[in-house]
Design an enzyme around this catalytic site. Structure first.
Site, PDB file in Angstrom:
ATOM      1  CB  CYS A 191      -0.912  -0.123   1.194  1.00 57.95           C
ATOM      2  SG  CYS A 191      -2.231   1.384   1.130  1.00 57.95           S
ATOM      3  CG  ASP A 238      -6.635  -1.715  -5.209  1.00 50.53           C
ATOM      4  OD1 ASP A 238      -7.245  -0.574  -4.712  1.00 50.53           O
ATOM      5  OD2 ASP A 238      -5.342  -1.842  -4.661  1.00 50.53           O
ATOM      6  CG  HIS A 269      -5.796  -1.776  -1.300  1.00 53.95           C
ATOM      7  ND1 HIS A 269      -4.965  -1.141  -2.261  1.00 53.95           N
ATOM      8  CD2 HIS A 269      -5.446  -1.408  -0.169  1.00 53.95           C
ATOM      9  CE1 HIS A 269      -3.836  -0.277  -1.350  1.00 53.95           C
ATOM     10  NE2 HIS A 269      -4.230  -0.662  -0.181  1.00 53.95           N
TER      11      HIS A 269
END
Length: 300
Positions: A191, A238, A269
């Site tokens: 991330c 995502d 995600h």
């Protein structure tokens, strides 16, 4: 990686709820906003509160390597970061069986909550695989990871993103010559840490491998500076993160960068994070196997 049978997977939640949770995790809405909007899909504020708790990390459930595992040695180091926040503290995990040997180093870059127990566990997993893992904490400047994900996320949002990047550059530079390092450096990030992995690839000409999991691309004008081999992982569901991929891929192709990119169909995600229901075991196992294969090839 493991997943308890009683943990509901992402498929148990409406798409809209998963999207709301992603927005909450990344600061687009606050807790109250999540609860009020989620309640529209799950029936009540009480149910929305339970949904938020279920979607949030359970670090004990996802732990793979315990901190006191005899196969590893844990230490900490404070690294000077004059261009960043002054000092960045890093968690270091190394294999106990190779004490005294020089080892390749992997910089582990965390999500937008600082160095939480999950990222420490990732570092320990890499140590069991024979690497020295260095995991800096961007929250060092405000006292380190506070032990609470909401507090960590709120604190993280107050920090200067560019200075955090410099802290990780300082940590990687330190890792080249730190005690026990053989000078071969790779990085993996998740991330926000995926952006860090991409950033390090543009900043460190001797970086051999960078593995961003569902991270934002670096400044595209800097892509020609990348010398490392890239392995890029995206979750098929995502949409927010994946929107930047076409332009990034075009820049990589134009620069002639060595890269492989995979989009895991049906994965969310955060699919590699086995402390939350967004964890996708099949995608995570495959992505992690590919990650370790690249590290073996480039630094191992």
């Amino acid at each position: 990686m493991t997943q308890d049978a009683d943990m509901k997977g992402a498929a148990a939640y409406p798409r809209a709820v998963l999207d709301l949770f992603d927005a909450y995790v990344h600061g687009a809405i606050d807790r109250r906003g999540f609860l009020s909007q989620c309640a529209l899909y799950v029936g009540s504020t009480t149910a929305a509160t339970a949904t938020l708790a279920a979607l949030s990390p359970d670090f004990a459930r996802g732990q793979v390597i315990k901190p006191d595992d005899k196969r590893i040695i844990i230490s900490h180091v404070d690294i000077d970061s004059p261009a960043g926040n002054g000092t960045v503290r890093a968690y270091i995990a190394r294999p106990a069986a190779k004490k005294g040997a020089t080892l390749p180093v992997i910089i582990v870059a965390h999500e937008n909550r600082g160095l939480n127990p999950h990222i420490e566990d990732i570092a320990r997993r890499l140590a069991v695989d024979g690497y020295m893992a260095v995991a800096p904490d961007a929250l060092t400047t405000i006292g380190g990871y506070p032990g609470d994900e909401d507090k960590a996320r709120t604190a993280f949002a107050t920090l200067d993103r560019a200075k955090i990047g410099e802290d990780f550059v300082a940590a990687a530079t330190y890792a080249r010559t730190m005690a026990g390092s053989n000078g071969k450096i790779g990085t993996v990030g998740f991330c926000f840490g995926g952006w860090i992995a991409n950033l390090l690839a543009t900043r460190l000409p001797d970086l051999r491998a960078a593995v961003p999991f569902y991270g934002s691309p670096p400044t595209l004008a800097d892509v020609p500076k990348i010398k490392a081999q890239l392995l890029i992982h995206y979750g098929g569901n995502d949409a927010r993160t994946n929107a930047a991929w076409p332009d990034y891929e075009a820049a990589l192709k134009q620069a002639g960068t060595r890269y492989q990119a995979y989009i895991y169909d049906g994965a969310e995600h955060g699919f590699n994070n086995d402390t939350t229901p967004r964890f996708d075991k099949a995608a995570a196992d495959l992505a992690w196997a590919r990650t370790l294969a690249l590290f073996r090839q480039t630094i191992g």
